[in-house]
Design a protein around this motif. Structure first.
Motif: not given
Length: 121
Positions: A30-39
């Motif tokens: 749950d990170i509010p950035h569209v460029e982050v898909r996950g870890r």
């Protein structure tokens, strides 16, 4: 984690295929950035070993501009019952275009999913 996948699978997978596996198996966050898909998954088994009702297929190849590749999805000979979920991750490498940093690359892909293409529908 990539080194662990390489050690587990051996040299049968290229670095780009290993990257695809890492991205495909990324854990949502749950990170509010569209460029982050996950870890990246924290456990090698979650990437290298599938559940009993799951299969991961890695297609590798080379494609040139204005060409296409068909990547058929392998299915068992017996009919499948219930809903089938297909999840794809495309990872490709292309040359960087230093003269157009806004576009960044010199190539792109258009992906078309054609279910039942062998049945004419």
């Amino acid at each position: 984690m990539g080194v662990g996948i390489r050690a587990h699978l051996g040299s049968s997978q290229s670095p780009l295929a290993i990257r695809a596996l890492l991205v495909h198996c990324a854990e949502p966050i749950d990170i509010p950035h569209v460029e982050v898909r996950g870890r990246a998954s924290q456990h090698l088994a979650e990437i290298a070993i599938c559940n009993d009702d799951t299969v991961r297929v890695v297609f590798e190849g080379t494609i040139t501009a204005s060409k296409y590749i068909r990547a058929p999805i392998p299915v068992p000979d017996e009919p499948l019952e219930g809903l089938v979920k297909i999840k794809e991750t495309l990872v490709y490498a292309t040359e960087v275009d230093p003269h157009h940093p806004g576009n960044y690359t010199r190539a792109g892909l258009d992906v078309i999913f054609r279910p039942n293409s062998g049945q004419g529908t």
